[in-house]
Design an enzyme around this catalytic site. Structure first.
Site, PDB file in Angstrom:
ATOM      1  N   ASP A   1       0.851  -1.188   0.000  1.00 21.87           N
ATOM      2  CA  ASP A   1       0.000   0.000   0.000  1.00 21.87           C
ATOM      3  C   ASP A   1       0.889   1.241   0.000  1.00 21.87           C
ATOM      4  O   ASP A   1       1.704   1.430   0.902  1.00 21.87           O
ATOM      5  CB  ASP A   1      -0.903  -0.021   1.236  1.00 21.87           C
ATOM      6  CG  ASP A   1      -1.975   1.056   1.205  1.00 21.87           C
ATOM      7  OD1 ASP A   1      -2.004   1.846   0.238  1.00 21.87           O
ATOM      8  OD2 ASP A   1      -2.779   1.111   2.145  1.00 21.87           O
TER       9      ASP A   1
ATOM     10  N   ASP B   1      -3.436   2.466  -5.693  1.00 18.56           N
ATOM     11  CA  ASP B   1      -2.274   2.512  -4.800  1.00 18.56           C
ATOM     12  C   ASP B   1      -2.131   1.277  -3.921  1.00 18.56           C
ATOM     13  O   ASP B   1      -1.355   1.283  -2.959  1.00 18.56           O
ATOM     14  CB  ASP B   1      -2.339   3.765  -3.921  1.00 18.56           C
ATOM     15  CG  ASP B   1      -3.553   3.782  -3.001  1.00 18.56           C
ATOM     16  OD1 ASP B   1      -4.500   3.017  -3.244  1.00 18.56           O
ATOM     17  OD2 ASP B   1      -3.552   4.576  -2.037  1.00 18.56           O
ATOM     18  N   GLU B   2      -2.840   0.196  -4.240  1.00 16.67           N
ATOM     19  CA  GLU B   2      -2.753  -1.032  -3.452  1.00 16.67           C
ATOM     20  C   GLU B   2      -2.587  -2.243  -4.365  1.00 16.67           C
ATOM     21  O   GLU B   2      -3.295  -2.371  -5.366  1.00 16.67           O
ATOM     22  CB  GLU B   2      -4.011  -1.240  -2.609  1.00 16.67           C
ATOM     23  CG  GLU B   2      -4.232  -0.211  -1.511  1.00 16.67           C
ATOM     24  CD  GLU B   2      -5.499  -0.513  -0.726  1.00 16.67           C
ATOM     25  OE1 GLU B   2      -5.454  -0.461   0.508  1.00 16.67           O
ATOM     26  OE2 GLU B   2      -6.523  -0.809  -1.358  1.00 16.67           O
TER      27      GLU B   2
END
Length: 375
Positions: free
Chosen positions: A10, A104-105
């Site tokens: 993350d 974003d993960e």
């Protein structure tokens, strides 16, 4: 194949971190990335701003009240898509099996390259390479399934690395509010029942008859990650719309805006190894909203081809009146073999990244298109 260990990578305060990486004068100063429109909200804040209480979803007037010296930066979504593509390219260098959970993960099958201990070491190397090459930090949580990995990741933020090796000890110490899948309402219910830790949650028989809690228990107790979890199903379409900070009444400038948005969506096509069968454009001027579409005879992720079609459609759609909002979507997506990209990639990427540089640090983040502020 079944994977017995999964990690969640993350990125830390992602949008804000990308802005800081390309403008180091923001470092150490409170700032937040905001959306477009007449009443923009905070969509990402750096950790300095967060220390003042600035949060995602907050209106900018409240953010400024909490932090009078805060700097607002307009979101640059195409730039974020580019950066995520770079991150995914690094992930692929280390691990063949992964799944994007969001921009974003990324979930990673740690044991897809061998035993878990080797996979963990490779995760550490990946984390360091992201920092070295992109000047961005991330947090990685590792556990026996996605729920545990995400919970571990949240505990370790920011810039952390947490491997859950002893699940029983982890469950005993973990507050129930920090468990992925437990929202505010669920937390209130559990608090009334006197349940404060993950261990208590898993052992309390009173919850067995409640389907939501029972399902979460099952997911938490899984001792493996199903390979099906990592299966990628293409969305039907991907798109982006943009409210402009000033009206655009010049075709040349409008073409630049559409091409910039197209390049951001193209980064998504590459990450998903997808091809599109059609494209749709939208714009809003003083007389209303208008759209136009075109289908292709084949699925493609060729940027030069798609951008040429977009250019032709913009010329047909634009009527000479000031434009206040634009949008584009790539539709009818499917997985395809091969990526039609390499010949122009570096040159085009440098060009579009240059367009995304700051011009106004105080209330900034404007894209510089032909020396004029557009969005």
């Amino acid at each position: 194949m079944l994977y017995k260990c999964v990690a969640l990578l993350d990125m830390d305060a992602y949008f804000a971190s990308v802005e800081e990486a390309k403008n180091l004068s923001l470092r150490g100063r409170p700032f937040a990335v905001i959306g477009n429109g007449e009443r923009p909200i905070v969509i990402s804040a750096n950790y300095v701003a967060k220390s003042f209480g600035v949060k995602t979803g907050m209106v900018i007037t409240k953010a400024r009240k909490l932090c009078p010296k805060i700097i607002f930066v307009k979101a640059d979504f195409s730039q974020y898509e580019f950066t995520t593509l770079k991150i995914i390219q690094l992930v692929e260098k280390y691990f063949p099996v992964y799944k994007e959970a969001s921009i974003d993960e990324v979930y990673i099958a740690v044991d897809s390259i061998g035993d878990v201990s080797y996979g963990v070491e490779r995760l550490k190397e990946l984390k360091e390479e992201i920092k070295e090459k992109l000047n961005l930090t991330c947090t990685i949580g590792v556990g026996r399934n996605p729920i545990i990995a995400k919970s571990a990741c949240e505990l370790a933020k920011p810039d952390g690395f947490f491997v859950v090796q002893d699940f029983e000890k982890f469950a005993k110490d973990l507050p129930i509010k920090n468990v992925t899948g437990i929202g505010k309402e669920s937390e209130k219910i559990l608090e009334r029942l006197g349940i404060g830790t993950l261990e208590q949650f898993l052992n309390d028989k009173r919850l067995d008859g409640l389907s939501g809690f029972q399902k979460l228990k099952t997911l938490i107790l899984k001792e493996y990650t199903e390979s099906e979890f990592f299966k990628f199903v293409p969305p039907k379409s991907i798109g982006h719309s943009l409210t402009l900070d000033r009206h655009v009444n010049n075709l040349e400038e409008l073409l630049e805006v559409y091409k910039y948005l197209t390049f951001g969506l193209y980064a998504k096509l590459l990450r998903g190894r997808m091809g599109a069968k059609s494209v749709s454009l939208y714009l809003k001027d003083r007389f209303g909203s208008f759209s136009i579409s075109r289908s292709f005879i084949f699925y493609t992720n060729d940027f030069l081809f798609i951008s040429k079609v977009v250019e032709n459609l913009v010329e047909k759609l634009f009527r000479g009146y000031p434009v206040s909002k634009v949008g584009i979507s790539l539709n009818n997506l499917k997985l395809i073999d091969g990526v039609q990209s390499s010949l122009f990639w570096d040159e085009q990427q440098k060009r579009f990244e240059k367009l995304a540089e700051f011009e106004n640090i105080f209330f900034g983040g404007y894209f510089v298109l032909r020396t004029k502020k557009i969005v």
